[in-house]
Write a protein that holds these residues in place. Sequence first.
Motif, PDB file in Angstrom:
ATOM      1  N   CYS A  55      60.144  91.830 -27.677  1.00 27.63           N
ATOM      2  CA  CYS A  55      61.456  91.216 -27.403  1.00 27.63           C
ATOM      3  C   CYS A  55      62.511  91.597 -28.427  1.00 27.63           C
ATOM      4  N   GLY A  56      62.118  92.056 -29.617  1.00 32.56           N
ATOM      5  CA  GLY A  56      63.096  92.469 -30.614  1.00 32.56           C
ATOM      6  C   GLY A  56      63.460  91.404 -31.614  1.00 32.56           C
ATOM      7  N   ASN A  57      63.138  90.140 -31.341  1.00 37.87           N
ATOM      8  CA  ASN A  57      63.422  89.057 -32.276  1.00 37.87           C
ATOM      9  C   ASN A  57      62.176  88.829 -33.137  1.00 37.87           C
ATOM     10  N   LEU A  58      62.287  89.092 -34.436  1.00 37.05           N
ATOM     11  CA  LEU A  58      61.112  89.057 -35.295  1.00 37.05           C
ATOM     12  C   LEU A  58      60.444  87.684 -35.341  1.00 37.05           C
ATOM     13  N   ASN A  59      61.241  86.611 -35.343  1.00 34.69           N
ATOM     14  CA  ASN A  59      60.659  85.273 -35.375  1.00 34.69           C
ATOM     15  C   ASN A  59      59.831  84.995 -34.127  1.00 34.69           C
ATOM     16  N   VAL A  60      60.383  85.376 -32.987  1.00 33.77           N
ATOM     17  CA  VAL A  60      59.675  85.173 -31.724  1.00 33.77           C
ATOM     18  C   VAL A  60      58.442  86.064 -31.666  1.00 33.77           C
ATOM     19  N   CYS A  61      58.584  87.300 -32.119  1.00 31.37           N
ATOM     20  CA  CYS A  61      57.443  88.223 -32.141  1.00 31.37           C
ATOM     21  C   CYS A  61      56.320  87.680 -33.015  1.00 31.37           C
ATOM     22  N   GLU A  62      56.676  87.228 -34.204  1.00 29.15           N
ATOM     23  CA  GLU A  62      55.647  86.738 -35.119  1.00 29.15           C
ATOM     24  C   GLU A  62      54.946  85.510 -34.570  1.00 29.15           C
ATOM     25  N   GLN A  63      55.725  84.584 -33.973  1.00 27.86           N
ATOM     26  CA  GLN A  63      55.103  83.385 -33.431  1.00 27.86           C
ATOM     27  C   GLN A  63      54.198  83.721 -32.245  1.00 27.86           C
ATOM     28  N   SER A  64      54.573  84.732 -31.480  1.00 25.67           N
ATOM     29  CA  SER A  64      53.738  85.175 -30.359  1.00 25.67           C
ATOM     30  C   SER A  64      52.446  85.806 -30.869  1.00 25.67           C
ATOM     31  N   VAL A  65      52.557  86.580 -31.948  1.00 30.78           N
ATOM     32  CA  VAL A  65      51.365  87.156 -32.573  1.00 30.78           C
ATOM     33  C   VAL A  65      50.425  86.040 -33.032  1.00 30.78           C
ATOM     34  N   TRP A  66      51.002  85.019 -33.637  1.00 31.43           N
ATOM     35  CA  TRP A  66      50.219  83.894 -34.137  1.00 31.43           C
ATOM     36  C   TRP A  66      49.493  83.192 -32.985  1.00 31.43           C
ATOM     37  N   ALA A  67      50.207  82.943 -31.898  1.00 31.72           N
ATOM     38  CA  ALA A  67      49.613  82.280 -30.734  1.00 31.72           C
ATOM     39  C   ALA A  67      48.464  83.111 -30.162  1.00 31.72           C
ATOM     40  N   LEU A  68      48.678  84.412 -30.032  1.00 34.07           N
ATOM     41  CA  LEU A  68      47.639  85.291 -29.508  1.00 34.07           C
ATOM     42  C   LEU A  68      46.425  85.317 -30.436  1.00 34.07           C
ATOM     43  N   GLY A  69      46.669  85.255 -31.754  1.00 32.74           N
ATOM     44  CA  GLY A  69      45.564  85.215 -32.706  1.00 32.74           C
ATOM     45  C   GLY A  69      44.686  83.989 -32.506  1.00 32.74           C
ATOM     46  N   ASN A  70      45.319  82.822 -32.234  1.00 30.05           N
ATOM     47  CA  ASN A  70      44.536  81.614 -31.981  1.00 30.05           C
ATOM     48  C   ASN A  70      43.728  81.728 -30.691  1.00 30.05           C
ATOM     49  N   ILE A  71      44.315  82.341 -29.693  1.00 26.27           N
ATOM     50  CA  ILE A  71      43.612  82.502 -28.419  1.00 26.27           C
ATOM     51  C   ILE A  71      42.439  83.458 -28.576  1.00 26.27           C
ATOM     52  N   ILE A  72      42.667  84.589 -29.229  1.00 27.85           N
ATOM     53  CA  ILE A  72      41.602  85.574 -29.460  1.00 27.85           C
ATOM     54  C   ILE A  72      40.504  84.973 -30.329  1.00 27.85           C
ATOM     55  N   GLY A  73      40.893  84.116 -31.272  1.00 31.14           N
ATOM     56  CA  GLY A  73      39.927  83.510 -32.178  1.00 31.14           C
ATOM     57  C   GLY A  73      38.959  82.563 -31.496  1.00 31.14           C
ATOM     58  N   ASP A  74      39.196  82.235 -30.228  1.00 34.21           N
ATOM     59  CA  ASP A  74      38.295  81.329 -29.518  1.00 34.21           C
ATOM     60  C   ASP A  74      37.007  82.014 -29.089  1.00 34.21           C
ATOM     61  N   GLY A  75      36.982  83.341 -29.091  1.00 35.44           N
ATOM     62  CA  GLY A  75      35.738  84.017 -28.734  1.00 35.44           C
ATOM     63  C   GLY A  75      35.963  85.339 -28.030  1.00 35.44           C
ATOM     64  N   PRO A  76      34.865  86.075 -27.769  1.00 39.96           N
ATOM     65  CA  PRO A  76      34.997  87.413 -27.193  1.00 39.96           C
ATOM     66  C   PRO A  76      35.579  87.432 -25.785  1.00 39.96           C
ATOM     67  N   HIS A  77      35.466  86.324 -25.053  1.00 39.17           N
ATOM     68  CA  HIS A  77      36.005  86.301 -23.699  1.00 39.17           C
ATOM     69  C   HIS A  77      37.529  86.459 -23.717  1.00 39.17           C
ATOM     70  N   TYR A  78      38.203  85.712 -24.599  1.00 37.58           N
ATOM     71  CA  TYR A  78      39.659  85.846 -24.687  1.00 37.58           C
ATOM     72  C   TYR A  78      40.069  87.092 -25.457  1.00 37.58           C
ATOM     73  N   ARG A  79      39.232  87.519 -26.397  1.00 35.88           N
ATOM     74  CA  ARG A  79      39.494  88.803 -27.068  1.00 35.88           C
ATOM     75  C   ARG A  79      39.558  89.925 -26.036  1.00 35.88           C
ATOM     76  N   ASP A  80      38.555  89.984 -25.189  1.00 36.96           N
ATOM     77  CA  ASP A  80      38.515  91.056 -24.183  1.00 36.96           C
ATOM     78  C   ASP A  80      39.635  90.908 -23.162  1.00 36.96           C
ATOM     79  N   TYR A  81      39.995  89.660 -22.839  1.00 32.95           N
ATOM     80  CA  TYR A  81      41.107  89.419 -21.908  1.00 32.95           C
ATOM     81  C   TYR A  81      42.408  89.976 -22.483  1.00 32.95           C
ATOM     82  N   CYS A  82      42.665  89.684 -23.745  1.00 32.92           N
ATOM     83  CA  CYS A  82      43.893  90.180 -24.378  1.00 32.92           C
ATOM     84  C   CYS A  82      43.864  91.701 -24.518  1.00 32.92           C
TER      85      CYS A  82
END
Length: 521
Positions: free
Chosen positions: A161-188
């Motif tokens: 999106c180009g907005n660093l704050n939004v990008c970083e928060q999205s990265v953080w959210a995805l990290g929490n989702i991926i951290g739940d296990g290989p099923h969401y890791r592979d989904y992402c």
Amino acid sequence: MSSNRQAYYKNNAKEQIGKEKRNEEVVSIRKDKREEAISKRRNINVAIEEDNDNVQAAAGPFDTDLLRITVDAAKSTDPAEQLAAVQQARKLLSTDRNPPIDDLISSGILPVLVNCLSSTDPNLQFESAWALTNIASGTSEQTQAVVNAGAVPLFLQLLSCGNLNVCEQSVWALGNIIGDGPHYRDYCLQLGILQPLLQFITPEIPIGFLRNVTWVIVNLCRCKEPAPNADVVRTILPALALLIHHEDTNILIDTVWALSYLTDGGNDHIQMVIENGVVEHLVPLLGHTDVKVQTAALRAVGNIVTGTDEQTQLVLDSGVLKFMPGLLAHYKEKINKEAVWFVSNITAGNPQQVQDVFEAGIMPMIIHLLDRGDFPTQKEAAWAISNVTISGKPIQVEQMVKLNVLRPFCAMLSCTDAQIIQVVLDGINNILKMAGDGVEQVTSEIEECGGLDKIENCQNHENEDIYKLAFEIIDTYFSSDEEDVNTAEPAAGTSAFSFNGPTGTEAPPAPEGGWNFDFKK
């Protein structure tokens, strides 16, 4: 020998030699999760800095009427009212203690927050992404609710999106989702997270943002059931090879943990890590001033030496053994244990690699930890000693005996761990087989230190392999028939102890009355 070790034989031609892989249930170095990359985390820092009234309201008893009003307002067509409502929801979720995640999910606010990710207002995108980040930091059910609401594809879009704050928060959210296990890791991964994520690894990215990116990479590497596929590993490794040079300690710690996870994925993954040239930069980190860096680096190089002899040799050629004395004498017992585990995988190698351990002068330290370490460390030391009796030469086994290994080694027979009892009995049996004409001196020392009594007790063990092996040792080496003892043969393919010191030169003729072996210093 346990199925865990059998599954990772370093050389299938050696029936009993196993290089030990770490299993999650036995990893003690990870007890303090701050020493490892944390799989999920909440964003609460900014909320703590805001005005006291808001923080106190968020942290107090949960107000269901406030929640209903907040949800209704979040659906408003008035941009200002909607932003204020989403911000209020975010504050509720950013409290330091007991955020009402389930209550907010039950309120039906999730679809509203996810819909806000598609807004053209960066502030609204940021606030909703933050709220969803904290919901996804919770239990697996709470994370699943965020995924089921359709948030992941929108988070991935926001990475561009180009907005660093939004990008970083999205990265953080995805990290929490991926951290739940290989099923969401592979989904992402299937949705294409890697390329937009890795594009943030540039000198221009703020350090806090880069820390989050590195943490997400750790979560992508973390799980090994199944491990990430080869294409994913090949894509990630160049980034890790770059980040391992970073001066920020937090980034360095996460980078090395990521490498430790990848090297825990089998010999093919180990080889890919080696081919990316990180080993020569990984090994010096064993001497880093930060214990968290040392911890991660020790795990990574330890995983590499569970591989083939050739992969192990590459680590040895990088000068790894010069760091072992400091790690074996470290003030943290868990690092002592991990260092001994590392050495046990070297002594499961070829005879020259076993010799490298002796020449590094660390065998006395292994024996000391076998004698005085905490029990988890003693167990690893027992493996290291036993592996020498399988992989090593008679002269190397003789050197261990002269270093007074028999007393602490036999003492391990009093433990309650059947696996370790068998490992020790195997080692004692091998030592006796290699002793040749010196077998009487070895049996005498075993008897003097109380080892014979312990071996006899093992004849009553409930484990069939243990009592059979104990009976075999006593019948072969401690029977009253001296002829049996004196004619005991060395192990097949080995020669008897020479007891001539480290050079292994041929012994002079025996004096009248025979040799008087003195093993003790």
